[in-house]
Design a protein around this motif. Structure first.
Motif, PDB file in Angstrom:
ATOM      1  N   VAL A 239       0.615  -1.395   0.227  1.00  0.00           N
ATOM      2  CA  VAL A 239       0.551   0.495  -0.005  1.00  0.00           C
ATOM      3  C   VAL A 239       0.744   1.066   0.079  1.00  0.00           C
ATOM      4  O   VAL A 239       0.911   2.433  -0.914  1.00  0.00           O
ATOM      5  CB  VAL A 239      -1.100   0.314   0.711  1.00  0.00           C
ATOM      6  CG1 VAL A 239      -1.503   1.591   1.377  1.00  0.00           C
ATOM      7  CG2 VAL A 239      -1.948  -1.023   1.480  1.00  0.00           C
ATOM      8  N   LEU A 240       1.803   1.101   1.097  1.00  0.00           N
ATOM      9  CA  LEU A 240       2.873   2.292   1.320  1.00  0.00           C
ATOM     10  C   LEU A 240       3.601   2.595  -0.117  1.00  0.00           C
ATOM     11  O   LEU A 240       3.481   3.708  -0.875  1.00  0.00           O
ATOM     12  CB  LEU A 240       3.835   2.384   1.550  1.00  0.00           C
ATOM     13  CG  LEU A 240       3.268   1.989   3.262  1.00  0.00           C
ATOM     14  CD1 LEU A 240       4.281   1.805   4.727  1.00  0.00           C
ATOM     15  CD2 LEU A 240       2.478   3.441   3.971  1.00  0.00           C
ATOM     16  N   LEU A 241       3.697   2.163  -0.813  1.00  0.00           N
ATOM     17  CA  LEU A 241       4.636   1.906  -2.122  1.00  0.00           C
ATOM     18  C   LEU A 241       3.807   2.488  -3.058  1.00  0.00           C
ATOM     19  O   LEU A 241       4.381   3.375  -4.259  1.00  0.00           O
ATOM     20  CB  LEU A 241       5.236   0.102  -2.775  1.00  0.00           C
ATOM     21  CG  LEU A 241       5.685   0.434  -4.217  1.00  0.00           C
ATOM     22  CD1 LEU A 241       7.202  -0.986  -3.515  1.00  0.00           C
ATOM     23  CD2 LEU A 241       4.818   0.099  -5.396  1.00  0.00           C
ATOM     24  N   LEU A 242       2.519   1.876  -3.519  1.00  0.00           N
ATOM     25  CA  LEU A 242       1.729   2.736  -4.293  1.00  0.00           C
ATOM     26  C   LEU A 242       1.593   3.540  -4.454  1.00  0.00           C
ATOM     27  O   LEU A 242       0.985   4.710  -4.694  1.00  0.00           O
ATOM     28  CB  LEU A 242       0.280   1.829  -4.369  1.00  0.00           C
ATOM     29  CG  LEU A 242      -0.469   1.858  -5.417  1.00  0.00           C
ATOM     30  CD1 LEU A 242       0.101   2.219  -6.935  1.00  0.00           C
ATOM     31  CD2 LEU A 242      -1.919   0.486  -5.220  1.00  0.00           C
ATOM     32  N   LEU A 243       1.177   4.328  -2.811  1.00  0.00           N
ATOM     33  CA  LEU A 243       0.517   5.858  -2.793  1.00  0.00           C
ATOM     34  C   LEU A 243       2.255   6.341  -2.791  1.00  0.00           C
ATOM     35  O   LEU A 243       1.846   7.511  -3.633  1.00  0.00           O
ATOM     36  CB  LEU A 243       0.343   5.923  -1.081  1.00  0.00           C
ATOM     37  CG  LEU A 243       0.362   6.233  -0.186  1.00  0.00           C
ATOM     38  CD1 LEU A 243      -0.639   6.396   0.667  1.00  0.00           C
ATOM     39  CD2 LEU A 243       0.990   7.250   0.417  1.00  0.00           C
ATOM     40  N   ASP A 244       3.740   6.513  -2.862  1.00  0.00           N
ATOM     41  CA  ASP A 244       4.725   6.586  -2.528  1.00  0.00           C
ATOM     42  C   ASP A 244       4.277   7.220  -4.560  1.00  0.00           C
ATOM     43  O   ASP A 244       5.116   8.351  -5.246  1.00  0.00           O
ATOM     44  CB  ASP A 244       5.513   6.519  -2.150  1.00  0.00           C
ATOM     45  CG  ASP A 244       7.134   6.792  -1.655  1.00  0.00           C
ATOM     46  OD1 ASP A 244       6.635   8.061  -1.851  1.00  0.00           O
ATOM     47  OD2 ASP A 244       7.647   7.004  -1.664  1.00  0.00           O
TER      48      ASP A 244
END
Length: 413
Positions: A239-244
């Motif tokens: 999730v953090l990877l896609l958000l970032d």
């Protein structure tokens, strides 16, 4: 006790119970007539003819308002010691202690309520309500929704509520010390070329239709307002990877949804999916649509000048609803502590979303030029790779796909 009975008899025997109020016609048994509002969460209960309370969500049965309120509040705040049941539980929207007071006025018209006496004594805090049979005496609540107590005169009640509000506002003002350049407001967003200065919550006042809905408000911590975070949060590294990744692509704000799983027993929110919204530069109407009722947004500032490191600063927050007695106040943006879950591999939906985002922003005027220099020796693409490195699974089987996505970014910009 009948009218004219000694006041001490009622206080020592604690005879005012739900059964008494039901027997004398002050309450009627029915489904869904009891409710508790606590730190943004609502609990609904059924009132039985025998004076028991059945919590609708689980079917658990409680013998008193205090027992039910304590149980529910400890689910939200494990450190809670008592529930202040008669001041917390509402029957058809009215607090139970008001029905208790009505019973007292009818059956003991000459007896002054004990709360009125204790409230007027210097240094003696008021009780949560007159103790009832089978219940321990409870200490006063700190929560705003339980600020009004049975037995206070009109003047004292207004003054007390005003003092509580002023104290809360002062605590919030003292706690808001984040730098003026911090970017707050939208999920998964970043600074625009012309940064907006966030305002402090204590300056907002009540809701105003003339206020710009895009106003940024500084977050505050639960500790600063003497509260505990009412739930736990865990976020997947995917999730953090896609958000970032989404936040790095454009010089405009970006928005999206977060989805996951809620565990009632552990009060744990696990964020497992991110759904980026593909909206165009300046499309404020579309952006506002996905933010009308924020639950747990995340802020990402990939190029925030206050963060000299390569890795983006991501700050999750929760908008705590205003207290029930001040429904026209704005919600308070609260900083949320989270645990991070390292995924073992990149899922296909994450890779597909990344590819769709690259395609969407291709040729856009606000697309970041990834071949340009971010620092003296690093390009914007280097910066993006460095930030995503900490959120990428150790499994390198997807590394070549990521490189293909990075190559597409170079061509797009």
């Amino acid at each position: 006790k009948a009218a004219g009975s000694p006041r001490g008899a009622v206080l020592t025997r604690r005879g005012i119970t739900l059964r008494v109020l039901l027997r004398d016609g002050f309450l009627e048994p029915a489904h869904g007539v009891l409710s508790i509002y606590y730190l943004g969460k609502k609990f609904v209960g059924d009132l039985g003819a025998d004076g028991t309370i059945t919590w609708q969500e689980t079917g658990q049965v409680f013998n008193s308002p205090s027992a039910w309120a304590t149980h529910c509040k400890r689910l939200v705040n494990p450190a809670k010691k008592s529930g202040c049941g008669w001041a917390s539980v509402r029957y058809k929207g009215q607090k139970l202690d008001q029905y208790k007071a009505a019973w007292l006025r009818k059956n003991q018209p000459n007896a002054a309520p004990v709360e009125e006496v204790s409230w007027l004594l210097p240094g003696v805090p008021p009780r949560c309500g007159l103790p009832s049979e089978g219940e321990e005496e409870e200490m006063p609540e700190e929560e705003e929704e339980e600020a009004s107590r049975e037995g206070r005169g009109p003047v004292q009640e207004v003054v007390a509520a005003k003092k509580l509000e002023e104290r809360s506002k002062k605590q919030q003002c003292k706690s808001l010390v984040e730098p003026a350049g911090t970017d707050h407001g939208h999920p998964a967003k970043r600074l625009e070329s012309k940064p907006r200065v966030p305002v402090r919550y204590c300056t907002l006042g009540t809701r105003d239709s003339a206020r710009n809905p895009q106003t940024l408000v500084e977050v505050t911590s639960f500790a600063a307002i003497n509260k505990f975070q009412p739930f736990n949060v865990a976020i997947s590294s995917n999730v953090l990877l896609l958000l970032d990744f989404h936040s790095h692509l454009t010089r405009s704000e970006v928005v999206g949804y977060l989805g996951g799983r809620w565990d009632t027993n552990t009060q744990l929110l696990t964020v497992l999916r991110a759904f980026p919204c593909r909206t165009r530069l300046g499309d404020a109407e579309a952006a506002g649509t996905v933010e009308e009722e924020p639950r747990l947004p995340c802020l990402a500032g990939p190029y925030y000048h206050g963060n000299p490191g390569v890795e983006s600063k991501i700050a999750p927050f929760w908008v705590m609803p205003p207290p029930e007695q001040r429904p026209n106040d704005y919600g308070i943006p609260m900083e949320v502590e989270v645990a991070y879950i390292q995924d073992g591999f990149l899922t296909n939906d994450v890779l597909q979303e990344m590819t769709l985002l690259v395609e969407f922003y291709k040729g856009a005027p606000d697309l970041v030029k990834f071949q340009d220099l971010w620092t003296q020796d690093q390009t914007y693409l280097d910066k993006l790779k460095g930030s995503l490195a900490s959120r990428t699974p150790k499994d390198q089987s997807f590394a070549h796909i990521l490189e293909q996505i990075y190559s597409l970014l170079k061509l797009s910009s």
